[in-house]
Design a protein around this motif. Structure first.
Motif, PDB file in Angstrom:
ATOM      1  N   GLY A 196      -9.913   6.041   1.496  1.00 43.97           N
ATOM      2  CA  GLY A 196      -8.996   4.912   1.513  1.00 43.97           C
ATOM      3  C   GLY A 196      -7.720   5.210   0.744  1.00 43.97           C
ATOM      4  O   GLY A 196      -7.414   6.350   0.407  1.00 43.97           O
ATOM      5  N   ARG A 197      -6.970   4.154   0.458  1.00 43.41           N
ATOM      6  CA  ARG A 197      -5.715   4.294  -0.287  1.00 43.41           C
ATOM      7  C   ARG A 197      -5.663   3.261  -1.404  1.00 43.41           C
ATOM      8  O   ARG A 197      -6.264   2.193  -1.301  1.00 43.41           O
ATOM      9  CB  ARG A 197      -4.507   4.079   0.631  1.00 43.41           C
ATOM     10  CG  ARG A 197      -4.354   5.095   1.746  1.00 43.41           C
ATOM     11  CD  ARG A 197      -3.025   4.896   2.441  1.00 43.41           C
ATOM     12  NE  ARG A 197      -2.805   5.863   3.513  1.00 43.41           N
ATOM     13  CZ  ARG A 197      -2.820   5.562   4.805  1.00 43.41           C
ATOM     14  NH1 ARG A 197      -3.067   4.301   5.181  1.00 43.41           N
ATOM     15  NH2 ARG A 197      -2.600   6.491   5.714  1.00 43.41           N
ATOM     16  N   PRO A 198      -4.920   3.550  -2.474  1.00 42.89           N
ATOM     17  CA  PRO A 198      -4.788   2.546  -3.542  1.00 42.89           C
ATOM     18  C   PRO A 198      -3.910   1.391  -3.094  1.00 42.89           C
ATOM     19  O   PRO A 198      -3.056   1.534  -2.214  1.00 42.89           O
ATOM     20  CB  PRO A 198      -4.103   3.338  -4.663  1.00 42.89           C
ATOM     21  CG  PRO A 198      -3.324   4.399  -3.955  1.00 42.89           C
ATOM     22  CD  PRO A 198      -4.174   4.777  -2.771  1.00 42.89           C
ATOM     23  N   THR A 199      -4.136   0.238  -3.681  1.00 45.51           N
ATOM     24  CA  THR A 199      -3.277  -0.919  -3.441  1.00 45.51           C
ATOM     25  C   THR A 199      -3.122  -1.649  -4.768  1.00 45.51           C
ATOM     26  O   THR A 199      -3.419  -1.099  -5.821  1.00 45.51           O
ATOM     27  CB  THR A 199      -3.865  -1.807  -2.335  1.00 45.51           C
ATOM     28  OG1 THR A 199      -2.962  -2.898  -2.080  1.00 45.51           O
ATOM     29  CG2 THR A 199      -5.225  -2.360  -2.705  1.00 45.51           C
TER      30      THR A 199
ATOM     31  N   THR B  74       0.825  -1.211   0.000  1.00 43.38           N
ATOM     32  CA  THR B  74       0.000   0.000   0.000  1.00 43.38           C
ATOM     33  C   THR B  74       0.858   1.260   0.000  1.00 43.38           C
ATOM     34  O   THR B  74       0.601   2.199  -0.762  1.00 43.38           O
ATOM     35  CB  THR B  74      -0.944   0.006   1.213  1.00 43.38           C
ATOM     36  OG1 THR B  74      -1.823  -1.115   1.127  1.00 43.38           O
ATOM     37  CG2 THR B  74      -1.769   1.273   1.262  1.00 43.38           C
ATOM     38  N   LEU B  75       1.878   1.309   0.847  1.00 38.80           N
ATOM     39  CA  LEU B  75       2.754   2.478   0.878  1.00 38.80           C
ATOM     40  C   LEU B  75       3.414   2.695  -0.480  1.00 38.80           C
ATOM     41  O   LEU B  75       3.493   3.824  -0.980  1.00 38.80           O
ATOM     42  CB  LEU B  75       3.817   2.305   1.963  1.00 38.80           C
ATOM     43  CG  LEU B  75       4.906   3.390   1.992  1.00 38.80           C
ATOM     44  CD1 LEU B  75       4.307   4.778   2.191  1.00 38.80           C
ATOM     45  CD2 LEU B  75       5.944   3.080   3.078  1.00 38.80           C
ATOM     46  N   GLU B  76       3.885   1.635  -1.099  1.00 35.92           N
ATOM     47  CA  GLU B  76       4.548   1.772  -2.393  1.00 35.92           C
ATOM     48  C   GLU B  76       3.568   2.215  -3.472  1.00 35.92           C
ATOM     49  O   GLU B  76       3.934   2.965  -4.388  1.00 35.92           O
ATOM     50  CB  GLU B  76       5.235   0.463  -2.765  1.00 35.92           C
ATOM     51  CG  GLU B  76       6.420   0.150  -1.854  1.00 35.92           C
ATOM     52  CD  GLU B  76       7.070  -1.191  -2.152  1.00 35.92           C
ATOM     53  OE1 GLU B  76       6.947  -1.691  -3.294  1.00 35.92           O
ATOM     54  OE2 GLU B  76       7.706  -1.751  -1.233  1.00 35.92           O
ATOM     55  N   CYS B  77       2.319   1.768  -3.382  1.00 31.37           N
ATOM     56  CA  CYS B  77       1.304   2.244  -4.321  1.00 31.37           C
ATOM     57  C   CYS B  77       1.071   3.740  -4.155  1.00 31.37           C
ATOM     58  O   CYS B  77       0.933   4.477  -5.144  1.00 31.37           O
ATOM     59  CB  CYS B  77      -0.007   1.482  -4.119  1.00 31.37           C
ATOM     60  SG  CYS B  77      -0.001  -0.210  -4.757  1.00 31.37           S
TER      61      CYS B  77
END
Length: 321
Positions: free
Chosen positions: A207-210, A69-72
């Motif tokens: 939310g966040r991208p994954t 997730t962080l890298e996305c």
């Protein structure tokens, strides 16, 4: 195939994906080969010849969902930041506008920044309160070290290192950020400390991208020859586009490579042209768009952008009397 020639072949292929130099790629490849028994080593040779699959061995995937997730998040912010680089005087749509020159794909990746890229990236990353809205990446925090910057998300167990960021580079990057905020009439009220209430609300809503954005980040150098790369994430689905140059089938072949491709990925139909790949869980769609017109470059480079368009803006010089 001798051990030395096998090492050389694997190093060359890995560097084509990551942009690493020899001192970074050679030890990483050798450490994996050193621990392989003979039958596994032969399987690597078979994979290079298209007769086996050893993806993930020499170019590892993110080790956890948090890290993915962080890298996305970093990848999406980096592709957004490339638009800033296009406006660096003289503005150009043909000059390469990529934030990273190389990625060392370890459990905690080290990302190497292109010249002038830190400011645009920080503008996209650093969370700040804009009225009641959170701009930047909610929950993101930066820890500075003497020659690097560590990026984290407060609610996740993951980190990424931006290499080569000393005090002078940090100051130059933040100068870009402050110039752009000031020009747009925005406050530089950056969020620090614990996760704020506004950040929690933002994350609950958006939310966040994954998904495969992380895998592309670890192969960012595949796109180095294109003038720019754009990304559009929708949850765990991603769309990538770049101006016609590399060839969608060529990029897809790299992402499906039996040694350095994305583990478990296969080709899939794309709903909007181009090609797609999928792991069954995550989808990624690739397409090329019309390239920039070289005939417009001179006029674009001569534009004097108004304040608030770019962080490289400077006050007009007063004529000498």
């Amino acid at each position: 195939m001798s051990r030395s020639s096998l090492t050389d072949k694997l190093v060359d292929l890995r560097r084509a994906c990551t942009g690493e130099n020899l001192s970074q790629a050679v030890p990483a490849v050798r450490s994996v080969l050193h621990d392989l028994p003979d039958d596994r080593r032969e399987r690597v040779v078979d994979a290079l010849n298209g007769r086996a699959d050893v993806r993930g061995l020499f170019l590892p995937d993110a080790p956890s969902d948090d890290q993915r997730t962080l890298e996305c998040v970093l990848f999406h912010s980096a592709t957004d930041a490339s638009a800033h680089l296009q406006l660096r005087p003289p503005a150009s749509m043909l000059r390469p506008a990529h934030v990273f020159t190389a990625v060392e794909p370890a459990d905690t990746p080290r990302l190497h920044l292109a010249e002038h890229a830190l400011g645009p990236l920080l503008y996209e990353l650093l969370p700040r309160h804009d009225d009641r809205w959170v701009a930047g990446v909610a929950g993101l925090r930066v820890e500075r070290h003497p020659r690097s910057v560590e990026i984290r998300l407060l609610d996740l167990d993951a980190s990424v290192v931006l290499s080569g960021v000393d005090q002078a580079a940090w100051d130059a990057g933040m100068s870009y950020v402050h110039t752009l905020l000031r020009g747009r009439g925005l406050a530089a009220s950056f969020v620090e400390g614990a996760l704020s209430g506004a950040e929690r609300e933002h994350l609950a809503e958006f939310g966040r991208p994954t998904g495969l954005g992380s895998a592309v980040l670890r192969r960012y150098h595949l796109f180095a020859a294109a003038p720019w790369l754009r990304s559009l994430p929708r949850g765990d689905q991603w769309w990538l586009e770049w101006p016609a140059s590399l060839g969608v089938p060529t990029v897809a072949d790299w992402l499906l490579h039996p040694v350095f491709g994305v583990p478990g990925a296969v080709e899939a139909p794309s709903p909007a042209g181009g090609l797609g790949i999928t792991t069954g869980w995550y989808d990624l769609y690739l397409r090329e768009v019309d390239p920039p017109d070289p005939a417009k470059e001179e006029a674009l480079g001569a534009v004097e952008w108004p304040e608030g368009v770019t962080g490289w803006w400077e006050p007009p010089r007063k004529p000498v009397k």
